[in-house]
Design a protein around this motif. Structure first.
Motif, PDB file in Angstrom:
ATOM      1  N   LYS A   1       0.814  -1.207   0.000  1.00 40.31           N
ATOM      2  CA  LYS A   1       0.000   0.000   0.000  1.00 40.31           C
ATOM      3  C   LYS A   1       0.850   1.260   0.000  1.00 40.31           C
ATOM      4  O   LYS A   1       0.536   2.250  -0.693  1.00 40.31           O
ATOM      5  N   LEU A   2       1.938   1.275   0.764  1.00 44.12           N
ATOM      6  CA  LEU A   2       2.791   2.455   0.843  1.00 44.12           C
ATOM      7  C   LEU A   2       3.857   2.476  -0.245  1.00 44.12           C
ATOM      8  O   LEU A   2       4.725   3.356  -0.246  1.00 44.12           O
ATOM      9  N   ALA A   3       3.787   1.502  -1.168  1.00 42.74           N
ATOM     10  CA  ALA A   3       4.735   1.433  -2.289  1.00 42.74           C
ATOM     11  C   ALA A   3       6.179   1.392  -1.802  1.00 42.74           C
ATOM     12  O   ALA A   3       7.078   1.972  -2.408  1.00 42.74           O
ATOM     13  N   SER A   4       6.391   0.677  -0.690  1.00 46.85           N
ATOM     14  CA  SER A   4       7.719   0.634  -0.083  1.00 46.85           C
ATOM     15  C   SER A   4       8.644  -0.373  -0.760  1.00 46.85           C
ATOM     16  O   SER A   4       9.866  -0.217  -0.739  1.00 46.85           O
ATOM     17  N   GLY A   5       8.068  -1.422  -1.346  1.00 49.21           N
ATOM     18  CA  GLY A   5       8.875  -2.441  -1.998  1.00 49.21           C
ATOM     19  C   GLY A   5       8.513  -3.834  -1.532  1.00 49.21           C
ATOM     20  O   GLY A   5       7.580  -4.015  -0.741  1.00 49.21           O
ATOM     21  N   VAL A   6       9.242  -4.818  -2.022  1.00 50.22           N
ATOM     22  CA  VAL A   6       8.997  -6.224  -1.701  1.00 50.22           C
ATOM     23  C   VAL A   6      10.207  -6.779  -0.952  1.00 50.22           C
ATOM     24  O   VAL A   6      11.329  -6.777  -1.474  1.00 50.22           O
ATOM     25  N   ALA A   7       9.985  -7.240   0.261  1.00 48.81           N
ATOM     26  CA  ALA A   7      11.080  -7.821   1.047  1.00 48.81           C
ATOM     27  C   ALA A   7      11.576  -9.105   0.392  1.00 48.81           C
ATOM     28  O   ALA A   7      10.805  -9.864  -0.192  1.00 48.81           O
ATOM     29  N   LYS A   8      12.871  -9.362   0.536  1.00 47.06           N
ATOM     30  CA  LYS A   8      13.507 -10.527  -0.090  1.00 47.06           C
ATOM     31  C   LYS A   8      13.309 -11.765   0.795  1.00 47.06           C
ATOM     32  O   LYS A   8      14.275 -12.398   1.254  1.00 47.06           O
ATOM     33  N   VAL A   9      12.060 -12.096   1.027  1.00 45.78           N
ATOM     34  CA  VAL A   9      11.734 -13.188   1.943  1.00 45.78           C
ATOM     35  C   VAL A   9      12.287 -14.538   1.479  1.00 45.78           C
ATOM     36  O   VAL A   9      12.816 -15.296   2.296  1.00 45.78           O
TER      37      VAL A   9
ATOM     38  N   SER B   1      -2.738  -0.499  11.344  1.00 47.70           N
ATOM     39  CA  SER B   1      -4.047  -0.532  10.701  1.00 47.70           C
ATOM     40  C   SER B   1      -4.229   0.605   9.704  1.00 47.70           C
ATOM     41  O   SER B   1      -5.067   0.515   8.810  1.00 47.70           O
ATOM     42  N   ALA B   2      -3.459   1.689   9.836  1.00 46.05           N
ATOM     43  CA  ALA B   2      -3.600   2.806   8.911  1.00 46.05           C
ATOM     44  C   ALA B   2      -2.831   2.580   7.613  1.00 46.05           C
ATOM     45  O   ALA B   2      -2.982   3.341   6.663  1.00 46.05           O
ATOM     46  N   SER B   3      -2.005   1.551   7.550  1.00 44.65           N
ATOM     47  CA  SER B   3      -1.278   1.269   6.314  1.00 44.65           C
ATOM     48  C   SER B   3      -1.649  -0.102   5.779  1.00 44.65           C
ATOM     49  O   SER B   3      -0.960  -0.643   4.911  1.00 44.65           O
ATOM     50  N   ASN B   4      -2.774  -0.641   6.241  1.00 45.77           N
ATOM     51  CA  ASN B   4      -3.095  -2.012   5.854  1.00 45.77           C
ATOM     52  C   ASN B   4      -4.392  -2.166   5.048  1.00 45.77           C
ATOM     53  O   ASN B   4      -4.315  -2.775   3.977  1.00 45.77           O
ATOM     54  N   ASP B   5      -5.539  -1.753   5.390  1.00 41.38           N
ATOM     55  CA  ASP B   5      -6.040  -1.015   6.539  1.00 41.38           C
ATOM     56  C   ASP B   5      -6.881  -1.927   7.422  1.00 41.38           C
ATOM     57  O   ASP B   5      -8.080  -1.723   7.566  1.00 41.38           O
ATOM     58  N   GLY B   6      -6.280  -2.931   8.001  1.00 45.75           N
ATOM     59  CA  GLY B   6      -7.029  -3.850   8.838  1.00 45.75           C
ATOM     60  C   GLY B   6      -6.094  -4.640   9.723  1.00 45.75           C
ATOM     61  O   GLY B   6      -4.898  -4.367   9.812  1.00 45.75           O
ATOM     62  N   SER B   7      -6.640  -5.648  10.383  1.00 48.29           N
ATOM     63  CA  SER B   7      -5.888  -6.468  11.338  1.00 48.29           C
ATOM     64  C   SER B   7      -6.223  -7.938  11.108  1.00 48.29           C
ATOM     65  O   SER B   7      -6.717  -8.626  11.996  1.00 48.29           O
ATOM     66  N   ASN B   8      -5.957  -8.400   9.899  1.00 46.33           N
ATOM     67  CA  ASN B   8      -6.330  -9.755   9.490  1.00 46.33           C
ATOM     68  C   ASN B   8      -5.081 -10.494   9.049  1.00 46.33           C
ATOM     69  O   ASN B   8      -4.598 -10.323   7.929  1.00 46.33           O
ATOM     70  N   LEU B   9      -4.524 -11.319   9.938  1.00 46.06           N
ATOM     71  CA  LEU B   9      -3.267 -12.008   9.638  1.00 46.06           C
ATOM     72  C   LEU B   9      -3.459 -13.118   8.605  1.00 46.06           C
ATOM     73  O   LEU B   9      -2.522 -13.460   7.876  1.00 46.06           O
ATOM     74  N   LEU B  10      -4.661 -13.673   8.512  1.00 40.31           N
ATOM     75  CA  LEU B  10      -4.916 -14.664   7.468  1.00 40.31           C
ATOM     76  C   LEU B  10      -4.893 -14.018   6.084  1.00 40.31           C
ATOM     77  O   LEU B  10      -4.423 -14.622   5.112  1.00 40.31           O
ATOM     78  N   GLU B  11      -5.388 -12.803   5.980  1.00 41.25           N
ATOM     79  CA  GLU B  11      -5.304 -12.086   4.711  1.00 41.25           C
ATOM     80  C   GLU B  11      -3.842 -11.801   4.365  1.00 41.25           C
ATOM     81  O   GLU B  11      -3.417 -11.917   3.215  1.00 41.25           O
ATOM     82  N   GLU B  12      -3.077 -11.439   5.365  1.00 41.08           N
ATOM     83  CA  GLU B  12      -1.647 -11.193   5.176  1.00 41.08           C
ATOM     84  C   GLU B  12      -0.950 -12.441   4.648  1.00 41.08           C
ATOM     85  O   GLU B  12      -0.097 -12.381   3.751  1.00 41.08           O
ATOM     86  N   LEU B  13      -1.341 -13.585   5.201  1.00 39.65           N
ATOM     87  CA  LEU B  13      -0.756 -14.855   4.800  1.00 39.65           C
ATOM     88  C   LEU B  13      -0.993 -15.123   3.316  1.00 39.65           C
ATOM     89  O   LEU B  13      -0.078 -15.477   2.562  1.00 39.65           O
ATOM     90  N   ARG B  14      -2.234 -14.920   2.889  1.00 39.40           N
ATOM     91  CA  ARG B  14      -2.568 -15.199   1.487  1.00 39.40           C
ATOM     92  C   ARG B  14      -1.937 -14.180   0.540  1.00 39.40           C
ATOM     93  O   ARG B  14      -1.379 -14.536  -0.500  1.00 39.40           O
ATOM     94  N   VAL B  15      -2.035 -12.896   0.892  1.00 37.72           N
ATOM     95  CA  VAL B  15      -1.448 -11.869   0.031  1.00 37.72           C
ATOM     96  C   VAL B  15       0.067 -12.043  -0.060  1.00 37.72           C
ATOM     97  O   VAL B  15       0.659 -11.897  -1.141  1.00 37.72           O
ATOM     98  N   GLY B  16       0.704 -12.359   1.066  1.00 36.52           N
ATOM     99  CA  GLY B  16       2.143 -12.596   1.048  1.00 36.52           C
ATOM    100  C   GLY B  16       2.522 -13.749   0.144  1.00 36.52           C
ATOM    101  O   GLY B  16       3.495 -13.681  -0.621  1.00 36.52           O
ATOM    102  N   TYR B  17       1.740 -14.812   0.215  1.00 39.69           N
ATOM    103  CA  TYR B  17       1.975 -15.965  -0.666  1.00 39.69           C
ATOM    104  C   TYR B  17       1.878 -15.554  -2.133  1.00 39.69           C
ATOM    105  O   TYR B  17       2.767 -15.860  -2.954  1.00 39.69           O
ATOM    106  N   LEU B  18       0.833 -14.830  -2.489  1.00 39.30           N
ATOM    107  CA  LEU B  18       0.632 -14.429  -3.881  1.00 39.30           C
ATOM    108  C   LEU B  18       1.684 -13.413  -4.334  1.00 39.30           C
ATOM    109  O   LEU B  18       2.166 -13.470  -5.477  1.00 39.30           O
ATOM    110  N   LEU B  19       2.060 -12.494  -3.452  1.00 40.36           N
ATOM    111  CA  LEU B  19       3.076 -11.501  -3.797  1.00 40.36           C
ATOM    112  C   LEU B  19       4.389 -12.170  -4.175  1.00 40.36           C
ATOM    113  O   LEU B  19       5.023 -11.814  -5.178  1.00 40.36           O
ATOM    114  N   HIS B  20       4.794 -13.138  -3.369  1.00 44.37           N
ATOM    115  CA  HIS B  20       6.087 -13.786  -3.646  1.00 44.37           C
ATOM    116  C   HIS B  20       6.006 -14.760  -4.812  1.00 44.37           C
ATOM    117  O   HIS B  20       7.007 -14.967  -5.517  1.00 44.37           O
ATOM    118  N   ARG B  21       4.846 -15.334  -5.052  1.00 49.28           N
ATOM    119  CA  ARG B  21       4.674 -16.124  -6.276  1.00 49.28           C
ATOM    120  C   ARG B  21       4.869 -15.223  -7.499  1.00 49.28           C
ATOM    121  O   ARG B  21       5.525 -15.598  -8.473  1.00 49.28           O
TER     122      ARG B  21
END
Length: 451
Positions: A298-306, A323-343
């Motif tokens: 969201k903040l266009a900061s980049g992609v970590a080299k996970v 929550s102001a840069s996400n904009d929520g508190s859902n770790l399951l969503e983070e899990l899925r988005v992180g998976y797709l981002l790195h794919r």
């Protein structure tokens, strides 16, 4: 003695060292810990959950958050900003927080975390307006206690305001002595290092552009004296890198290393712009990284080299960030988005869906220095969540439960959450608090805060 039995779990994803998935398993818990796991256990319990159609997972561990930001989400004036301008704009709002804002925002953000399978929350609170007093972290512990959330607070801090070359306004920074005194107080009052503890504390100066080198050094000395862990933002943006080069003549990791901020008791939020050489040094030091994919996008900061971090053995946890840069508190969503981002960015080198799950469980536990949470086994803290496979949106999707949360995801809250052997979510609703009353109190607080 309080007891809980979950019977005939359809599939139990343990996230243990052997990556076992158990079929038709029972879990029996006593006084907050898993006592036994087996088939058709011959036990009785105060509470019983029918697990016949359920998938069971270890509770998720959130490793970086700013709970107070739940009341500054989705603000139109910051939608297209990057980090430094975003912070400068929002500090003018955040300088108005008080104890009621902190309590309500913490309770509501933890409620959301819990509804999506998170059982241990870590928060990085660093804004202490002079008018708000010094008891803001106390309010966070109070909110966690009321909900039954396992909670690691941090005594965050800032001492470098605009007049000193930092980003925050003068009204939200404190002196080094004030920060250290309150850190000692909080550690004495709340930090519990025992196995299965519900309350722990870390020390967390905010970032290289809002704290002095002296605060970083003194915080590290105090944390190691008291047996606390250390946390800060690092290598989040190129602006940060330019700032440390201009002010200290060093890149962010070189700067932090010069201040004694490396080791197995340290973890950094973000870590997007580490070079490969720096990652090798981080791996040797034992320091860890909290990965915040949605905020970084969201903040266009980049992609970590996970993928590279995992290859080098760097401890990596998952986090929702503020929550102001996400904009929520859902770790399951983070899990899925992180998976797709790195794919998308790493293809076959990307972590699998199950790797992301372990990042959110075992990885998070390691960052917080805990050996009692993160996987399901006898003797571990009884933290877990259950998902009913009979949901319409999961028909045909549960054949691979290890990867499902990343590949398919959940479209509604978990069916049950259990923290310290206590049911906190049942039938997708919080049962430890009156959710409607809490939301109403929050609406009143945010109207006053933003009005």
């Amino acid at each position: 003695m309080s007891t809980l039995l979950i019977k005939k779990i359809h599939q139990l994803v343990t996230c243990d060292d052997e990556d076992r998935v158990l079929q038709n398993a029972d879990i029996y818990c006593e006084d907050g810990f898993i006592k036994s796991i087996g088939t058709a256990l011959d036990v009785t319990a105060d509470e019983v959950i029918d697990g016949r159609h359920m998938l069971c997972y270890p509770g998720l561990v959130n490793t970086h958050h700013h709970l107070y930001q739940v009341f500054s989400r989705n603000l139109p004036q910051v939608q297209n900003m990057e980090l430094f301008d975003w912070l400068k704009t929002l500090y003018e709002i955040w300088k108005g927080i008080d104890r009621e804002i902190v309590y309500c925002s913490s309770a509501l953000a933890m409620t959301e975390l819990m509804k999506w399978g998170c059982t241990t929350a870590f928060d990085h609170h660093y804004v202490f307006p002079k008018a708000a007093g010094h008891l803001l972290i106390d309010e966070q512990f109070r909110a966690a206690d009321a909900l039954g959330m396992r909670f690691t607070a941090s005594r965050g801090s800032m001492d470098l305001s605009k007049k000193d070359g930092g980003l925050p306004p003068d009204s939200v920074v404190q002196t080094v002595d004030e920060i250290l005194e309150d850190s000692r107080r909080l550690a004495a009052e709340y930090h519990d290092a025992s196995f299965g503890s519900m309350r722990t504390l870390a020390l967390a100066p905010c970032s290289p552009f809002s704290v002095s080198g002296e605060l970083m050094k003194q915080s590290a000395l105090l944390a190691r004296e008291l047996g606390l862990r250390l946390h800060t933002h690092l290598a989040e943006t190129k602006d940060e890198e330019n700032y440390t080069l201009a002010h200290f003549g060093m890149k962010p990791y070189d700067y932090i290393e010069s201040l004694g901020w490396t080791g197995s008791d340290v973890w950094y939020a973000h870590g997007i712009h580490f070079t490969d050489d720096e990652l090798i040094r981080i791996a040797k030091s034992g320091s860890g990284v909290a990965h915040c994919p949605i905020s970084n996008m969201k903040l266009a900061s980049g992609v970590a080299k996970v993928p590279r971090m995992l290859e080098l053995g760097i401890p990596v946890g998952l986090a929702v960030d503020g929550s102001a840069s996400n904009d929520g508190s859902n770790l399951l969503e983070e899990l899925r988005v992180g998976y797709l981002l790195h794919r998308l960015t790493s293809a076959e080198k990307a972590p699998s869906g199950y790797d992301m799950l372990k990042m959110a469980t075992v990885g998070g536990a390691k960052l917080l220095g805990r050996g009692d949470i993160g996987h399901i086994a006898p003797g571990m803290a009884a933290d877990m969540f259950l998902v009913d496979t009979r949901r319409a949106e999961l028909v045909g999707a549960a054949l691979d439960p290890k990867n499902m949360l990343a590949t398919v995801g959940l479209k509604a809250p978990v069916d049950y959450a259990i923290i310290n052997g206590r049911i906190t979510i049942a039938h997708r609703r919080v049962i430890t608090q009156d959710e409607a009353s809490l939301a109403r109190r929050g609406r009143e607080a945010v109207a006053r805060y933003l009005g």
